[in-house]
Every structure is written in structure tokens, then in C-alpha cells.
Design an enzyme around this catalytic site. Structure first.
Site, PDB file in Angstrom:
ATOM      1  N   HIS A   1      76.788  32.737  -2.623  1.00 40.32           N
ATOM      2  CA  HIS A   1      77.150  33.307  -1.313  1.00 40.32           C
ATOM      3  C   HIS A   1      78.647  33.129  -1.086  1.00 40.32           C
ATOM      4  O   HIS A   1      79.179  32.044  -1.296  1.00 40.32           O
ATOM      5  CB  HIS A   1      76.392  32.607  -0.181  1.00 40.32           C
ATOM      6  CG  HIS A   1      74.944  32.972  -0.117  1.00 40.32           C
ATOM      7  ND1 HIS A   1      74.191  32.857   1.033  1.00 40.32           N
ATOM      8  CD2 HIS A   1      74.101  33.474  -1.055  1.00 40.32           C
ATOM      9  CE1 HIS A   1      72.962  33.263   0.794  1.00 40.32           C
ATOM     10  NE2 HIS A   1      72.874  33.625  -0.459  1.00 40.32           N
TER      11      HIS A   1
ATOM     12  N   TYR B   1      74.209  30.352  11.129  1.00 43.80           N
ATOM     13  CA  TYR B   1      74.167  29.138  11.954  1.00 43.80           C
ATOM     14  C   TYR B   1      74.320  29.611  13.398  1.00 43.80           C
ATOM     15  O   TYR B   1      75.346  30.216  13.736  1.00 43.80           O
ATOM     16  CB  TYR B   1      75.330  28.209  11.622  1.00 43.80           C
ATOM     17  CG  TYR B   1      75.225  27.478  10.294  1.00 43.80           C
ATOM     18  CD1 TYR B   1      75.590  28.089   9.099  1.00 43.80           C
ATOM     19  CD2 TYR B   1      74.778  26.157  10.252  1.00 43.80           C
ATOM     20  CE1 TYR B   1      75.504  27.413   7.890  1.00 43.80           C
ATOM     21  CE2 TYR B   1      74.696  25.462   9.044  1.00 43.80           C
ATOM     22  CZ  TYR B   1      75.059  26.099   7.868  1.00 43.80           C
ATOM     23  OH  TYR B   1      74.982  25.419   6.671  1.00 43.80           O
TER      24      TYR B   1
ATOM     25  N   PRO C   1      72.283  17.267   8.604  1.00 45.39           N
ATOM     26  CA  PRO C   1      72.262  18.353   7.617  1.00 45.39           C
ATOM     27  C   PRO C   1      73.132  19.561   7.946  1.00 45.39           C
ATOM     28  O   PRO C   1      73.289  20.447   7.107  1.00 45.39           O
ATOM     29  CB  PRO C   1      70.788  18.758   7.575  1.00 45.39           C
ATOM     30  CG  PRO C   1      70.221  18.317   8.873  1.00 45.39           C
ATOM     31  CD  PRO C   1      70.990  17.111   9.284  1.00 45.39           C
TER      32      PRO C   1
ATOM     33  N   LYS D   1      75.890  18.820   3.379  1.00 40.65           N
ATOM     34  CA  LYS D   1      76.710  17.951   2.520  1.00 40.65           C
ATOM     35  C   LYS D   1      75.913  16.899   1.750  1.00 40.65           C
ATOM     36  O   LYS D   1      76.452  16.291   0.818  1.00 40.65           O
ATOM     37  CB  LYS D   1      77.754  17.217   3.383  1.00 40.65           C
ATOM     38  CG  LYS D   1      78.881  18.109   3.844  1.00 40.65           C
ATOM     39  CD  LYS D   1      79.895  18.338   2.744  1.00 40.65           C
ATOM     40  CE  LYS D   1      80.683  19.595   2.930  1.00 40.65           C
ATOM     41  NZ  LYS D   1      80.185  20.758   2.202  1.00 40.65           N
TER      42      LYS D   1
ATOM     43  N   TYR E   1      83.369  23.308   3.975  1.00 42.35           N
ATOM     44  CA  TYR E   1      82.017  23.776   3.679  1.00 42.35           C
ATOM     45  C   TYR E   1      81.824  24.001   2.174  1.00 42.35           C
ATOM     46  O   TYR E   1      80.786  23.650   1.612  1.00 42.35           O
ATOM     47  CB  TYR E   1      81.731  25.069   4.463  1.00 42.35           C
ATOM     48  CG  TYR E   1      80.265  25.425   4.497  1.00 42.35           C
ATOM     49  CD1 TYR E   1      79.399  24.855   5.430  1.00 42.35           C
ATOM     50  CD2 TYR E   1      79.732  26.323   3.580  1.00 42.35           C
ATOM     51  CE1 TYR E   1      78.063  25.167   5.445  1.00 42.35           C
ATOM     52  CE2 TYR E   1      78.391  26.644   3.587  1.00 42.35           C
ATOM     53  CZ  TYR E   1      77.558  26.064   4.527  1.00 42.35           C
ATOM     54  OH  TYR E   1      76.214  26.371   4.535  1.00 42.35           O
TER      55      TYR E   1
HETATM   56  C1  DHB Z   1      70.040  24.519   4.165  1.00 39.50           C
HETATM   57  C2  DHB Z   1      70.131  23.240   4.657  1.00 39.50           C
HETATM   58  C3  DHB Z   1      71.233  22.875   5.388  1.00 39.50           C
HETATM   59  O1  DHB Z   1      71.331  21.627   5.872  1.00 39.50           O
HETATM   60  C4  DHB Z   1      72.243  23.780   5.662  1.00 39.50           C
HETATM   61  O2  DHB Z   1      73.296  23.390   6.396  1.00 39.50           O
HETATM   62  C5  DHB Z   1      72.146  25.061   5.170  1.00 39.50           C
HETATM   63  C6  DHB Z   1      71.034  25.428   4.421  1.00 39.50           C
HETATM   64  C7  DHB Z   1      68.853  24.899   3.355  1.00 39.50           C
HETATM   65  O3  DHB Z   1      67.932  24.085   3.234  1.00 39.50           O
HETATM   66  O4  DHB Z   1      68.797  26.032   2.870  1.00 39.50           O
END
Ligand code: DHB
Length: 407
Positions: A72, A200, A292, A296, A383
Site C-alpha cells: 500500500h 482511519y 495499535p 507499530k 508510519y
Molecule cells: C491493522 C492493525 C492496526 O493496528 C493498524 O493500525 C492497521 C491495520 C490490521 O490488523 O490490519
């Protein structure tokens, strides 16, 4: 039983270390409490930083990821009825790959076993001993019997709840923690992707995230009460909540499908300092947890392992102890930067109670980040992963000497 490096924990950190050490001719044994099947099927996160994919490819375990993972080049931030794209590749020249953590684990297990590596599944470490001596010991149970693994070094890669971190005497460690007043409700769905890139979303009902695993399986999350019961949520209620938080005025709607898995994860930030005690080195979740939102967790574990592998190779191949001595200091600089980024993303995107002032600040932050090239670049740089600081951490004089290995 004896080995050079005794590794507690067969998650991505422990397995990757064992693999990289093997490439340097260094022996290790991995002790893992869970079964191989559990490790290979447990659904965890799925975003790999550029540096993580580069390392997997370079070390020969990236072939399936290369074929099945999805690269991506951007992510979307959604707020106030708008969706704005952050052009990760345009801003940084780097990308991310969507590939489940358990798939990385599967690839590592197969590679280690094919190379004759020793991974003991369903072997639970019960205690670490003589960590401040030259021959530390790991006591463990397997098939109802007590065993002992003697080694030169112990690596604690056994997660937040493992035995390794508590084996450091309390007076020799400091713990930093922040709990967040919400959790993430995660689902796996049999459906085609709703979008090409992750979304997001900040919404007055709370955060949500649209992610993917494959063309057939999608991953979605939404902010929830951390004490909620996932089973109390019917599929209809889950879809209603996701539509309310995600659907846009221009008619875009999240694509529904059969929900094949659901669960709630708690959110916390945690760091222990230092990440080393005598001949015990902590790596991954045993030393640090991030919420999450910045994706990271596994990437930080991989970064620890790169530093550790290089330090152990320095010891075995060049008789150097300086990198082992600086392991914690080098890792913690990255860990705290990733903790800051994860905290910042979390703060910008989640609902924290009913404070309209704070909500206005979040919208201003999102507006800024999506309209300023400087701010968007900062997000994109973090990121896709800050550069590894292995070389820049060394004084120039040492950099010129042969540094061990490409890893
Ligand atoms: C996923 C998990 C994440 O914590 C994140 O920020 C983006 C994607 C995932 O499980 O696909």
C-alpha cells in the site's frame, strides 16, 4: 541441554532472531508455550513497515509475503465527513505491506524447521536463573517434565505476560505505563475490500479502522468499552455501528460479509527500562507495548531483533561486547519514538468522553495533518518506519571498522 542463545518465546521476535542468528552460524533454541497450530492461526496485526519487509526479503523469508502481501502506498484519514489521503510513498519514498503477523510466523517456523532449527512447542519457561553469570539457565516444562536449558545468553521474547521481564529484580528496572479508557473491537470478514487503502476514521461515536488481509478477507476495528463482551454483539449490531461511523455522504459504504472472527483488545502503552539485565535481553512485547493505532507492535519487535542480532554477532564473530552493552539504549530511542507516535495517533483519532473542546482540537489536528506537507510527511515517515539507527549509533571511528553482517 545447552545452546549459545536460549530464546524464550516463539512469536515473530524469537523466531526471527533464531533465523538471523542461524545465518551467522550462531546456535539457538526457541522455547514456546503454545502449540504450533495456535501460533500459526492466531489473528494479530498485519501492517509491515518498509524496513520489516526489506529485512524479511533480504534474509530469505520474504518469498510468500512478496507473492501474497499487498503493498500500500497511502492511507486515508476520515473526519468531519471528509476523507483525505496521506501519500506515504510520494512523501517518503517508502510503502507498507499488508500481511498477517501469523503468516510471518508460519514462514519463519517453516524456514527454521527446514534448516534443522530447534523450536520446542508447548514448552513453558518456568524460571530464568543465574542471569548475571556467564552461564544463565532457563527452567522449562515439556510433556509434564522439568528441563533445563543452559546457554551463553537468554533472550526474553515471551510477550507482556511472560516470565522474562519479572525475572529482572524490581530494583533493577523501571516501568512506564499508560492505560487508555477504551478497547478495539476487531472482526475478520469474508468480503471483498471496501477500499484500496486503509481508512482511519475519527467519528463522534468513536474511532474505526478498515483494513484488509487478502482479496477475500477483510479486517475491521472499532473503538469500544474495554470491558465489553464481544459475544454480546450480534453481527447486525456490529454492522450498524460500522456503517454509522464510516459511511460517507457521497454514498460510499463499508462492504458487509460473513463475520468469521471477533474479539476485543485492550489498549495500553508500556515500556520497561533498561531492556537488559546481565545476560538477559528483552525484545518485543516483553519490553514494550504500544496501542495499535500506529501499527507499530510487530515492527518494533523486528527492530529490537535487528539490533540484538548484530550485537550477538559482534560478540561471537568479533569478540566485541560494546553493542551488547548498548543494546537497551539503542532500542529504547526507537521504542520511545514509536510510543510517542502511537500515543499521538491514538489521541487524534479516538473519542475521549464528551469534551467538545478536545474534539475540536482533534479535528484541527486532522485538518492540519492532511493539508500541510510538513505535517503529512511527519506522519508518513513514522508510519512507514523511522530508519534503523544501527550505524548512526556508532562513533565514526567504529563505523569504519568491519561491522558484523548485513543485519
Ligand atoms: C491493522 C492493525 C492496526 O493496528 C493498524 O493500525 C492497521 C491495520 C490490521 O490488523 O490490519
Amino acid at each position: 541441554m545447552r545452546t549459545q542463545v536460549g530464546i524464550v518465546g516463539g512469536g515473530p521476535a524469537g523466531l526471527l532472531l533464531s533465523h538471523l542468528l542461524h545465518l551467522q552460524g550462531i546456535e539457538s533454541v526457541v522455547l514456546e508455550l503454545r502449540s504450533r497450530k495456535t501460533l500459526e492461526t492466531e489473528i494479530r496485526a498485519g501492517v509491515l513497515e518498509q524496513g520489516t519487509t526489506d529485512l524479511l526479503v533480504k534474509s530469505g523469508v520474504g518469498e510468500r509475503m512478496w507473492r501474497e502481501g499487498a503493498v500500500h502506498h497511502g492511507i486515508n484519514l476520515q473526519f468531519s465527513g471528509r476523507r483525505e489521503r496521506i501519500d506515504l510513498s510520494g512523501l517518503t519514498g517508502r510503502a507498507i505491506t499488508l500481511y498477517g503477523q501469523h503468516e510471518v510466523v508460519k514462514d519463519l517456523i517453516r524456514t527454521r524447521l527446514d534448516a534443522g532449527g530447534r523450536i520446542l512447542f508447548e514448552a513453558g519457561a518456568t524460571g530464568l536463573h543465574d542471569l548475571d553469570s556467564r552461564e544463565p539457565r532457563i527452567r522449562f516444562q515439556k510433556d509434564g517434565e522439568e528441563h533445563e536449558l543452559r546457554c551463553d545468553f537468554v533472550v526474553g521474547a515471551d510477550g507482556f505476560h511472560g516470565v522474562s521481564r519479572p525475572s529482572i529484580p524490581p530494583q533493577a528496572r523501571t516501568e512506564y505505563e499508560r492505560k487508555y479508557p477504551f478497547g478495539w473491537f476487531g472482526i475478520l470478514v469474508e468480503a471483498p475490500p471496501s477500499t484500496n487503502e486503509l481508512i482511519y476514521a475519527n467519528h463522534e461515536r468513536g474511532f474505526s479502522l478498515v483494513s484488509t488481509r487478502s482479496p477475500e478477507i477483510q479486517r475491521m476495528y472499532f473503538q469500544c468499552d474495554p470491558d465489553d463482551d464481544a459475544e454480546a454483539w450480534s453481527d447486525d449490531r456490529i454492522w450498524e455501528e460500522l456503517h454509522a461511523r464510516l459511511d460517507t455522504r457521497d454514498g460510499w459504504t463499508v462492504t458487509e460479509g460473513k463475520i468469521i472472527q471477533k474479539g476485543i483488545v485492550a489498549m495500553r502503552s508500556f515500556v520497561v527500562e533498561p531492556m537488559r539485565y546481565g545476560r538477559l535481553f528483552l525484545a518485543g512485547d516483553s519490553a514494550h507495548i504500544v496501542p495499535p493505532t500506529g501499527a507499530k507492535g510487530m515492527n518494533l519487535a523486528v527492530a529490537d531483533i535487528q539490533v540484538l542480532c548484530r550485537a550477538l554477532a559482534g560478540f561471537y564473530l568479533y569478540n566485541r561486547t560494546d553493542l551488547l552493552e548498548r543494546y537497551s539504549e539503542i532500542c529504547l530511542r526507537r521504542v520511545w519514538k514509536a510510543s510517542r507516535f502511537s500515543w499521538w495517533m491514538t489521541s487524534m483519532l479516538h473519542r475521549f468522553g464528551d469534551d467538545p473542546f478536545q474534539h475540536r482540537l482533534q479535528i484541527a489536528e486532522l485538518d492540519y495533518v492532511t493539508s500541510s506537507r510538513a505535517a503529512a510527511t511527519s506522519l508518513a515517515e513514522n508510519y512507514t518506519g523511522l530508519p534503523m539507527e544501527l550505524d548512526s549509533e556508532l562513533p565514526a571511528r567504529e563505523r569504519e571498522q568491519t561491522a558484523p553482517s548485513a543485519f
